[in-house]
Design an enzyme around this catalytic site. Structure first.
Site, PDB file in Angstrom:
ATOM      1  N   ARG A 192     105.216 -18.762  39.437  1.00 57.26           N
ATOM      2  CA  ARG A 192     106.378 -18.083  38.864  1.00 57.26           C
ATOM      3  C   ARG A 192     107.157 -17.408  39.991  1.00 57.26           C
ATOM      4  O   ARG A 192     106.569 -16.889  40.931  1.00 57.26           O
ATOM      5  CB  ARG A 192     105.932 -17.010  37.870  1.00 57.26           C
ATOM      6  CG  ARG A 192     105.447 -17.538  36.555  1.00 57.26           C
ATOM      7  CD  ARG A 192     105.154 -16.417  35.568  1.00 57.26           C
ATOM      8  NE  ARG A 192     104.021 -15.608  35.963  1.00 57.26           N
ATOM      9  CZ  ARG A 192     104.068 -14.473  36.599  1.00 57.26           C
ATOM     10  NH1 ARG A 192     105.245 -13.923  36.902  1.00 57.26           N
ATOM     11  NH2 ARG A 192     102.978 -13.818  36.940  1.00 57.26           N
ATOM     12  N   TYR A 234     107.670 -25.872  37.506  1.00 58.47           N
ATOM     13  CA  TYR A 234     106.352 -25.251  37.437  1.00 58.47           C
ATOM     14  C   TYR A 234     106.155 -24.424  36.160  1.00 58.47           C
ATOM     15  O   TYR A 234     107.010 -23.598  35.809  1.00 58.47           O
ATOM     16  CB  TYR A 234     106.091 -24.359  38.674  1.00 58.47           C
ATOM     17  CG  TYR A 234     104.857 -23.553  38.448  1.00 58.47           C
ATOM     18  CD1 TYR A 234     103.605 -24.140  38.622  1.00 58.47           C
ATOM     19  CD2 TYR A 234     104.911 -22.260  37.940  1.00 58.47           C
ATOM     20  CE1 TYR A 234     102.447 -23.444  38.316  1.00 58.47           C
ATOM     21  CE2 TYR A 234     103.757 -21.555  37.630  1.00 58.47           C
ATOM     22  CZ  TYR A 234     102.538 -22.155  37.822  1.00 58.47           C
ATOM     23  OH  TYR A 234     101.398 -21.477  37.495  1.00 58.47           O
ATOM     24  N   GLY A 235     105.007 -24.553  35.557  1.00 60.74           N
ATOM     25  CA  GLY A 235     104.526 -23.858  34.354  1.00 60.74           C
ATOM     26  C   GLY A 235     105.322 -22.675  33.844  1.00 60.74           C
ATOM     27  O   GLY A 235     106.223 -22.807  33.020  1.00 60.74           O
ATOM     28  N   GLY A 236     104.973 -21.494  34.351  1.00 59.08           N
ATOM     29  CA  GLY A 236     105.534 -20.262  33.799  1.00 59.08           C
ATOM     30  C   GLY A 236     107.057 -20.175  33.897  1.00 59.08           C
ATOM     31  O   GLY A 236     107.689 -19.430  33.158  1.00 59.08           O
ATOM     32  N   LYS A 283     105.997 -17.327  28.918  1.00 57.62           N
ATOM     33  CA  LYS A 283     106.414 -16.043  29.485  1.00 57.62           C
ATOM     34  C   LYS A 283     107.825 -15.687  29.020  1.00 57.62           C
ATOM     35  O   LYS A 283     108.137 -14.529  28.776  1.00 57.62           O
ATOM     36  CB  LYS A 283     106.357 -16.106  31.014  1.00 57.62           C
ATOM     37  CG  LYS A 283     104.975 -16.436  31.548  1.00 57.62           C
ATOM     38  CD  LYS A 283     103.963 -15.439  31.097  1.00 57.62           C
ATOM     39  CE  LYS A 283     102.574 -15.773  31.607  1.00 57.62           C
ATOM     40  NZ  LYS A 283     101.574 -14.795  31.168  1.00 57.62           N
ATOM     41  N   HIS A 306     101.062  -8.862  27.000  1.00 58.69           N
ATOM     42  CA  HIS A 306     100.370  -9.802  27.898  1.00 58.69           C
ATOM     43  C   HIS A 306      98.864  -9.531  27.782  1.00 58.69           C
ATOM     44  O   HIS A 306      98.250  -8.967  28.683  1.00 58.69           O
ATOM     45  CB  HIS A 306     100.880  -9.534  29.319  1.00 58.69           C
ATOM     46  CG  HIS A 306     100.488 -10.570  30.323  1.00 58.69           C
ATOM     47  ND1 HIS A 306     100.498 -10.332  31.678  1.00 58.69           N
ATOM     48  CD2 HIS A 306     100.086 -11.857  30.187  1.00 58.69           C
ATOM     49  CE1 HIS A 306     100.122 -11.412  32.325  1.00 58.69           C
ATOM     50  NE2 HIS A 306      99.860 -12.349  31.454  1.00 58.69           N
ATOM     51  N   SER A 339      98.298 -11.176  35.921  1.00 63.73           N
ATOM     52  CA  SER A 339      98.014 -12.606  36.074  1.00 63.73           C
ATOM     53  C   SER A 339      96.877 -12.834  37.071  1.00 63.73           C
ATOM     54  O   SER A 339      96.791 -12.147  38.091  1.00 63.73           O
ATOM     55  CB  SER A 339      99.266 -13.307  36.591  1.00 63.73           C
ATOM     56  OG  SER A 339     100.358 -12.972  35.774  1.00 63.73           O
ATOM     57  N   ALA A 340      96.040 -13.820  36.733  1.00 61.13           N
ATOM     58  CA  ALA A 340      94.944 -14.251  37.618  1.00 61.13           C
ATOM     59  C   ALA A 340      93.935 -13.134  37.910  1.00 61.13           C
ATOM     60  O   ALA A 340      93.425 -13.027  39.012  1.00 61.13           O
ATOM     61  CB  ALA A 340      95.497 -14.849  38.911  1.00 61.13           C
ATOM     62  N   CYS A 341      93.658 -12.286  36.906  1.00 60.83           N
ATOM     63  CA  CYS A 341      92.623 -11.244  37.053  1.00 60.83           C
ATOM     64  C   CYS A 341      91.460 -11.522  36.108  1.00 60.83           C
ATOM     65  O   CYS A 341      90.682 -10.619  35.793  1.00 60.83           O
ATOM     66  CB  CYS A 341      93.196  -9.869  36.752  1.00 60.83           C
ATOM     67  SG  CYS A 341      94.199  -9.218  38.082  1.00 60.83           S
ATOM     68  N   GLY A 342      91.347 -12.738  35.592  1.00 63.13           N
ATOM     69  CA  GLY A 342      90.169 -13.075  34.795  1.00 63.13           C
ATOM     70  C   GLY A 342      90.341 -12.925  33.287  1.00 63.13           C
ATOM     71  O   GLY A 342      89.357 -12.792  32.565  1.00 63.13           O
ATOM     72  N   ASP A 393      96.008 -15.062  26.658  1.00 65.69           N
ATOM     73  CA  ASP A 393      97.113 -14.593  27.512  1.00 65.69           C
ATOM     74  C   ASP A 393      98.121 -13.693  26.799  1.00 65.69           C
ATOM     75  O   ASP A 393      98.651 -12.789  27.414  1.00 65.69           O
ATOM     76  CB  ASP A 393      97.844 -15.814  28.104  1.00 65.69           C
ATOM     77  CG  ASP A 393      98.759 -15.453  29.264  1.00 65.69           C
ATOM     78  OD1 ASP A 393      98.363 -14.612  30.087  1.00 65.69           O
ATOM     79  OD2 ASP A 393      99.867 -16.014  29.353  1.00 65.69           O
ATOM     80  N   SER A 403      96.660 -23.486  41.120  1.00 66.14           N
ATOM     81  CA  SER A 403      96.624 -24.733  40.335  1.00 66.14           C
ATOM     82  C   SER A 403      96.141 -24.392  38.924  1.00 66.14           C
ATOM     83  O   SER A 403      95.430 -23.409  38.718  1.00 66.14           O
ATOM     84  CB  SER A 403      95.709 -25.762  40.996  1.00 66.14           C
ATOM     85  OG  SER A 403      94.454 -25.195  41.290  1.00 66.14           O
ATOM     86  N   ARG A 404      96.537 -25.207  37.958  1.00 60.66           N
ATOM     87  CA  ARG A 404      96.358 -24.820  36.556  1.00 60.66           C
ATOM     88  C   ARG A 404      95.809 -25.951  35.705  1.00 60.66           C
ATOM     89  O   ARG A 404      95.951 -27.117  36.044  1.00 60.66           O
ATOM     90  CB  ARG A 404      97.737 -24.432  35.969  1.00 60.66           C
ATOM     91  CG  ARG A 404      98.381 -23.234  36.628  1.00 60.66           C
ATOM     92  CD  ARG A 404      97.788 -21.954  36.120  1.00 60.66           C
ATOM     93  NE  ARG A 404      98.370 -20.781  36.739  1.00 60.66           N
ATOM     94  CZ  ARG A 404      98.580 -19.637  36.083  1.00 60.66           C
ATOM     95  NH1 ARG A 404      98.273 -19.506  34.821  1.00 60.66           N
ATOM     96  NH2 ARG A 404      99.060 -18.592  36.725  1.00 60.66           N
ATOM     97  N   GLY A 448      79.931 -13.022  32.624  1.00 61.74           N
ATOM     98  CA  GLY A 448      79.183 -12.763  31.387  1.00 61.74           C
ATOM     99  C   GLY A 448      78.644 -11.339  31.311  1.00 61.74           C
ATOM    100  O   GLY A 448      78.515 -10.763  30.224  1.00 61.74           O
TER     101      GLY A 448
HETATM  102  C1  OXD Z   1     100.627 -15.702  34.317  1.00 64.68           C
HETATM  103  C2  OXD Z   1     100.172 -16.823  33.480  1.00 64.68           C
HETATM  104  O1  OXD Z   1     101.182 -15.940  35.412  1.00 64.68           O
HETATM  105  O2  OXD Z   1      99.547 -16.550  32.452  1.00 64.68           O
HETATM  106  O3  OXD Z   1     100.432 -14.552  33.894  1.00 64.68           O
HETATM  107  O4  OXD Z   1     100.452 -17.979  33.804  1.00 64.68           O
HETATM  108 MN    MN Z   2      99.572 -14.483  31.951  1.00 65.24          MN
END
Ligand code: OXD
Ligand code: MN
Length: 601
Positions: free
Chosen positions: A86, A216-218, A225, A245, A267-270, A294, A384-385, A510
């Site tokens: 993004r 690209y995706g987002g 988004k 979010h 984003s990308a924090c699990g 998400d 990558s997604r 877990g």
């Molecule tokens: C982000 C996503 O960037 O979910 O937050 O793709």
């Molecule tokens: Mn997100």
């Protein structure tokens, strides 16, 4: 302009699901006149349509077919290397005044922006097919559900929208023929994927999105988004609900008692990992199920917050996904999955850093170059997604289709913080919780372009996604709180705190069940805690750590409040609020003073 998306010509019975709503027809006509495509493809979401689009995408090298035995019905897409995340710098909120967009958004004047974008779109689809993608966001019978249409010249976008949304006829039926019905207009064109001609613009007052120059995706799956968060948050405020979010998960005890939790992480924090958590062996009989990974749309009913997941699939970060970190995600992406920017092995399987097992001796990296374990470059792009249907998830919660949504017992805020922030603590009340959300921060990741690893404030993980003035957004949270007679408890978590040796103190994945269990105990009013200046904090005895190999010192460090670090943190809160230029509600400024005072007690 080079034609990077040549037109395709469907046989009879494919691409002809023309809507009957006159407002939609007029709009498509207008965009068609502007972009001058070779033909118009009206999507219906059918299997036959999908097969045709996949076949054409393979012919045009938009997709690469993966090994049918190893990953059935799955494909790899490589985006332009200049277009892998993004881009917040060129994302705009185009409200009539700059104040409405507020201090955290890029603003651009609507009339000028339309004119600039229409200039770029002039003839942009010559020789291309213009796809019209109808979709709904939300379960079919939810009052929150919204209809959107995305016009695009990218087959990858159409195929991804089919996974990520409920796409096709269902949206045409839901919209009906009322020319005044509410629906979102989304226009996307790849143009020539030039970063200098890349803009993602939102016109909240017109319920319109225009995205150009990216594939690209987002940036281009406008449902996600752009609609579900940026335009969604704007609509939510005017209509009295919330677009956040947040993942949504269900927790069920061995006795069958159920709770639902919504959690906001940048984003990308699990988020996806947490939403698909499998409890460790010690928690025999406990079940965690996924409602969403998400985005949460929430409304008030009977004084409680109820949440739905507006999406239909997951668009998750691939690197680091393994049977160790997220077995449910691994099972989900084993078939019917669209991968972007991962590596391709010699037997047409996919590979990425962090996948189980040894790396392949040779692969083709995400840019299409030869790769070996000695290569300096990463095989898969860090952002990558996978796009995979939520129905692939073995832990999918059956209530995901429930129109009324699921009742939320707890809201969790979290970020990636090496220091300062304890593993978990609970807000004293709603206002304090809103303050925790408003001041949350995280070290930046590869999900957006820009430097990685810098602490940035990211209120409610909505910094890049709030479609209006952040001060009004905070106020909206406060207003919602006033309408809730049975509000969720609010927590803050940090899985990423590091010890003096620079290593993570908490095993995560877990084992986060142990934190979740304490949260559920608190919701049931039987979890222990001590009052601390930051909020209610568990003691080591309040957390169920049985069977976990962790020493006392690490637990103490995880739960520790370092006054020196918190003085700095509170100074950063002030700096952040000051940087917003006077839009922060009085109640939150007062919360900060109380926070400071508690440390002085
Ligand atoms: C982000 C996503 O960037 O979910 O937050 O793709
Ligand atoms: Mn997100």
């Amino acid at each position: 302009m080079k034609n990077i998306a040549p037109a395709i010509f469907p046989p009879n019975g494919i691409g002809d699901a023309k809507p009957t709503n006159q407002a939609v027809l007029d709009w498509v006509h207008e965009i068609g006149k502007l972009t001058k495509p070779e033909n118009i493809f009206w999507c219906d979401g059918s299997e036959r349509e999908n097969e045709f689009l996949v076949a054409e995408s393979l012919k045009q090298n938009v997709l690469i077919k993966l090994n049918e035995e190893k990953v059935p019905r799955s494909y790899l897409h490589r985006s332009n290397p200049n277009d892998v995340a993004r881009v917040e710098k060129v994302t705009f909120i185009c409200t009539p005044t700059k104040e409405e967009a507020g201090p955290t958004n890029n603003w651009s004047e609507p009339a000028e922006t339309y004119s600039k974008l229409y200039g770029l779109l002039e003839g942009a689809m010559r020789g291309r097919t213009m796809f019209v993608v109808p979709y709904i966001m939300g379960p079919p019978d939810s009052p929150l559900t919204k209809v959107g249409f995305e016009i695009t010249d990218s087959k990858y976008v159409v195929l991804s929208m089919r996974i990520m949304t409920r796409m096709g006829k269902i949206a045409l039926e839901r919209l009906g023929n009322d020319p005044k019905a509410e629906w979102n207009r989304g226009v996307h064109s790849l143009l020539d994927v030039d970063p200098d001609r890349r803009f993602i613009c939102h016109f909240p007052q017109d319920n319109t999105i225009i995205s150009v120059g990216s594939g690209y995706g987002g940036n281009v799956l406008l449902s996600k988004k752009c609609l579900a968060l940026r335009i969604g948050s704007y609509l939510a405020r005017t209509q009295g609900w919330m677009a956040e979010h947040m993942l949504i998960l269900g927790v069920e005890s061995p006795e069958g008692k159920k709770h639902y939790v919504a959690a906001a992480f940048p984003s990308a924090c699990g988020k996806t990992n947490f939403a698909m958590l499998i409890p460790p062996a010690h928690f025999k009989g406990w079940k965690v199920t996924t409602v969403g990974d998400d985005i949460a749309w929430m409304e008030i009913r009977d004084g409680r917050l109820f949440a739905v997941n507006p999406e239909n699939g997951y668009f998750g970060v691939v690197p680091g996904t393994s049977y160790k970190s997220n077995p449910n995600a691994m099972k989900s992406i084993q078939h019917d999955t669209l991968y972007t920017n991962v590596a391709l092995t010699d037997d047409a399987d996919v590979w990425w850093e962090g996948k189980d097992g040894p790396p392949p001796k040779h692969a083709i990296d995400w840019r299409g170059n030869d790769w070996t374990p000695d290569s300096k470059e990463k095989a898969a792009h860090p952002n990558s997604r996978f796009a995979t249907p939520m129905r692939n998830n073995p832990a999918l919660n059956p209530d995901v289709e429930k129109g009324e949504g699921v009742p939320i017992s707890a809201i969790i805020f979290g970020g990636r913080r090496s220091d300062t922030v304890p593993l978990v603590y609970e807000a004293f009340d709603w206002t304090h919780g809103v303050y925790l959300g408003a001041t949350m921060a995280s070290e930046t990741t590869a999900a957006a372009t820009g430097a990685v690893g810098q602490v940035r404030r990211d209120p409610m993980a909505m910094l890049p996604f709030c479609g209006y003035n952040i001060g009004d957004y905070f106020r909206h949270w406060m207003d919602i709180g006033k309408r809730l007679t049975n509000p969720p408890l609010i927590f803050n978590v940090n899985w990423f705190r590091k010890g003096a040796n620079g290593k993570f103190l908490w095993p995560g994945f877990g084992e986060n069940m142990r934190v979740l269990k304490w949260i559920i105990d608190r919701c049931e009013q039987n979890g222990g805690a001590v009052k601390s200046p930051v909020g209610w904090l568990p003691t080591p005895h309040d957390l169920d750590l049985d069977g976990l190999e962790i020493d006392h010192k690490s637990v103490a460090d995880l739960l520790g409040i370092d006054h020196g670090e918190w003085q700095k943190e509170l100074a950063e809160h002030k700096k952040f609020f000051d940087s917003l230029g006077g839009v922060v509600p009085e109640e939150l400024l007062k919360q900060r003073e109380q926070f400071v005072a508690r440390f002085a007690e």
